[in-house]
Design a protein around this motif. Structure first.
Motif, mmCIF file in Angstrom:
data_model
loop_
_atom_site.group_PDB
_atom_site.id
_atom_site.type_symbol
_atom_site.label_atom_id
_atom_site.label_comp_id
_atom_site.label_asym_id
_atom_site.label_seq_id
_atom_site.Cartn_x
_atom_site.Cartn_y
_atom_site.Cartn_z
ATOM 1 N N ASP A 51 0.916 -1.331 -0.074
ATOM 2 C CA ASP A 51 -0.010 -0.032 0.043
ATOM 3 C C ASP A 51 1.014 1.253 -0.102
ATOM 4 O O ASP A 51 0.371 2.411 -0.186
ATOM 5 C CB ASP A 51 -0.975 -0.111 1.264
ATOM 6 N N HIS A 52 2.011 0.910 0.304
ATOM 7 C CA HIS A 52 3.042 2.298 0.583
ATOM 8 C C HIS A 52 3.988 2.429 -0.925
ATOM 9 O O HIS A 52 5.027 3.082 -0.815
ATOM 10 C CB HIS A 52 3.959 2.370 1.647
ATOM 11 N N ASP A 88 14.275 3.108 3.571
ATOM 12 C CA ASP A 88 12.990 2.834 2.962
ATOM 13 C C ASP A 88 13.302 2.349 1.666
ATOM 14 O O ASP A 88 13.501 2.983 0.837
ATOM 15 C CB ASP A 88 11.967 4.104 3.257
ATOM 16 N N THR A 100 11.090 1.559 -0.505
ATOM 17 C CA THR A 100 9.877 1.850 -1.593
ATOM 18 C C THR A 100 10.760 3.029 -2.190
ATOM 19 O O THR A 100 9.870 3.610 -3.195
ATOM 20 C CB THR A 100 8.826 2.344 -0.758
#
Length: 354
Positions: A18-19, A288, A290
């Protein structure tokens, strides 16, 4: 030359979340040869488990294999055969490879064992799946042989018990017995001693080492603790943020570590001979994944970081024919940064003990 059982080439694995898309494995390559133990070491979240799931054909709904090859060589009636595990059908993986040629031992044995089934039946099921030609007597004999192989003395009692009646160490021995049921040539151990006390941990490690030697098994051993693999690994791959940042023999990594992240991992290993109030830790957290990573992923946590670390990813610098590290500190233009004094002292002690 020793034959190569597994060769991973530029494997990249991502996960939809979702991120955003997590780049869990960002291009790793290594080999595992027959009879060798190759360790994957690093903090939680650095991509160790994500990099081995494709070897077992473990495909999650949100997983994406972005690139790479996983070439596995195994014996057939017609001689050795090499297949790219990312290209074979799920049916071939399930019926020919998984559990028979490649087996896995997980961290928590209770997730691998059926709580409603006696130990004897669970091992027998694994034997039947791998050897459908065996009759009942042969299966029973094989079950007892496997229980004996993993070092359980009172096998007649243990085989009639349920998983909850066994200790954690005993359960892990049963899981190893099940993994060996198909006579695999490659065994993947994913944090198999986490959660066990140090005495039992040592026994399980010795068991894996003895089985590996007696059967000439190839082993991939995953752990967050470098100290665990000191005496069992032939080669060590240190992983950080989805990449291998240092690779070498056990002697290279323990006696001549060159990457600051490896230094931090080694300093974090408890030493029973040292009296300290607090164990050293590596400051900060894994980035992170992402978000795009510019430069060296370890730079924000690296107190020895150079300006270039924040701009350009370091290549793998060659230290010797089997030892490489991805750190700009190895560039001939970089300042000479010695191994931390505390770690140097520990290395000298280890060299003396060896």
């Amino acid at each position: 030359m020793t034959e190569t059982v597994l060769e991973i080439k530029n494997l990249q694995v991502a996960y939809h979340t979702d991120h955003g898309q997590v780049q869990a494995v960002r291009g790793i390559s290594y080999q595992v040869k027959k009879g060798e133990t190759v360790a994957l070491v690093g903090e939680s979240g650095c991509g160790k488990s994500a990099s081995v799931k494709p070897i077992m054909g473990e495909k999650e709904a949100n997983q994406i294999i972005k690139s790479g090859e996983i070439n596995f060589t195994y014996q057939t009636e017609n001689g050795p055969q090499t297949v790219n595990l990312l290209k074979i059908s799920p049916k071939i993986m399930q019926n020919r490879i998984k559990g028979k040629e490649i087996a896995m031992v997980f961290q928590d044995p209770m997730t691998s064992l059926d709580p409603t089934m006696k130990i004897n039946k669970q091992i027998a099921e694994a034997v039947k799946a791998s050897h459908p030609e065996m009759n009942k007597d042969q299966i029973n004999e094989r079950v007892l042989n496997l229980i004996e192989t993993v070092g359980i003395q009172n096998m007649k009692v243990v085989q009639n018990q349920y998983p909850h009646q066994l200790s954690g160490g005993m359960r892990q021995r049963i899981v190893i017995a099940i993994a060996l049921a198909g006579n695999p040539s490659l065994l993947i151990c994913d944090e198999p001693t986490t959660g066990l006390d140090v005495t039992i941990q040592a026994k399980i490690l010795n068991l894996i080492k003895d089985i590996q030697k007696s059967r000439k098994l190839s082993v991939i051993f995953i752990t967050h603790n470098l100290g665990v693999v000191a005496n069992i690994a032939t080669y060590v791959n240190v992983m950080y943020a989805g990449k291998i940042v240092e690779t070498g023999t056990s002697q290279d990594i323990f006696f001549e570590p060159r990457h600051p992240y490896t230094w931090g991992l080694l300093e974090s290993v408890p030493d029973i001979n040292e009296k300290v109030d607090e164990l050293p830790t590596i400051a900060g957290t894994i980035p992170d994944l992402t978000q795009p990573i510019v430069g060296d992923a370890f730079a924000p946590r690296n107190k020895y970081a150079l300006n270039i670390d924040f701009k350009k990813q370091p290549p793998m610098f060659k230290i010797n024919d089997h030892h490489y590290a991805a750190t700009w500190l190895l560039d001939k233009r970089a300042p000479k940064v010695p191994i931390p004094a505390v770690l140097q002292k520990r290395i000298l002690k280890m060299k003396g003990a060896s």
